[in-house]
Design an enzyme around this catalytic site. Structure first.
Site, PDB file in Angstrom:
ATOM      1  CG  HIS A 193      45.985  28.851  39.454  1.00 22.27           C
ATOM      2  ND1 HIS A 193      46.057  28.387  38.401  1.00 22.27           N
ATOM      3  CD2 HIS A 193      44.853  29.980  39.366  1.00 22.27           C
ATOM      4  CE1 HIS A 193      45.265  28.819  37.251  1.00 22.27           C
ATOM      5  NE2 HIS A 193      44.452  29.862  38.072  1.00 22.27           N
ATOM      6  CD  GLU A 197      39.936  34.813  38.156  1.00 19.47           C
ATOM      7  OE1 GLU A 197      39.647  35.858  38.353  1.00 19.47           O
ATOM      8  OE2 GLU A 197      40.977  34.518  37.553  1.00 19.47           O
TER       9      GLU A 197
END
Length: 212
Positions: free
Chosen positions: A9, A84
């Site tokens: 990201h 994550e």
């Protein structure tokens, strides 16, 4: 062989501040949105075609995927399995102060021991198992195709180690750059790194190998 282009990201405020994000749903900052735009423009102008676009369900990944989906005319498919790692009580803390603020959890994270839990979060072994199972499933679903997956630094670390045969506590000489392209080939149970840390679409100064 399935080819998966994993994208980290774009940058967030917490990346810039050095705070551990984990499952905290932090948005992109202005630099991160610019990185996502440049990445999308590069892939839309390229010669490669993709059959699917996946994203972690956290907004920093989804926001990075939005211009990709628009440029490539692909629907974004949410995939929680490439979220994550959950860092529990360490999330939101300044990395420079976690040893004093949460010493036991910080020691567990630093140890790279797959069995040591972090209070309120995932052990490294649990995280590794989740990521490998999810990526293996994606490869089976898209056999002999090329797909995109927008994810996180910690996930990229696990993927690189699996494809390179490096243990969880071994050195990792490659970076985990925001908005980078990281290509992996998967043929049955065999994983290989095809290309790593490609940021040709970014100014070097705008890319950062910073905390998850």
């Amino acid at each position: 062989m399935t080819e998966i282009w994993f994208i980290r990201h774009g940058e967030t405020p917490w990346n810039r501040e050095g705070r551990l994000q984990g499952w905290q749903d932090i948005e992109l900052n202005t630099a991160g949105r610019d990185q996502a735009t440049h990445l999308a423009a590069r892939l839309a102008a390229g010669e490669h075609t993709f059959t699917a676009l996946y994203s972690s369900d956290l907004q920093r990944a989804h926001a990075t995927a939005i211009p990709l989906g628009a440029g490539l005319d692909l629907r974004i498919r949410a995939e929680p399995g490439i979220r994550e790692r959950s860092f529990g009580i360490l999330e939101g803390l300044d990395l420079h102060r976690i040893d004093e603020l949460a010493p036991e959890a910080a020691a567990a994270r630093k140890s790279r021991d797959p069995h040591l839990p972090i209070e309120g979060g995932e052990s490294l072994g649990q995280f590794q198992a989740r990521v490998i199972a999810t990526v293996s499933d994606l490869a089976q679903r898209h056999a002999d195709e090329r797909i995109l997956a927008v994810t996180h630094g910690g996930v990229l670390d696990i993927i690189w180690r699996r494809a390179s045969g490096v243990a969880l506590d071994g050195p990792r000489p490659v970076p985990l750059l925001n908005a980078s392209i990281n290509r992996i080939g998967i043929d049955d149970r065999q994983w290989q790194v095809l290309e790593w840390g490609d940021i040709a679409h970014l100014d070097t100064e705008s890319a950062s190998d910073i905390v998850p």
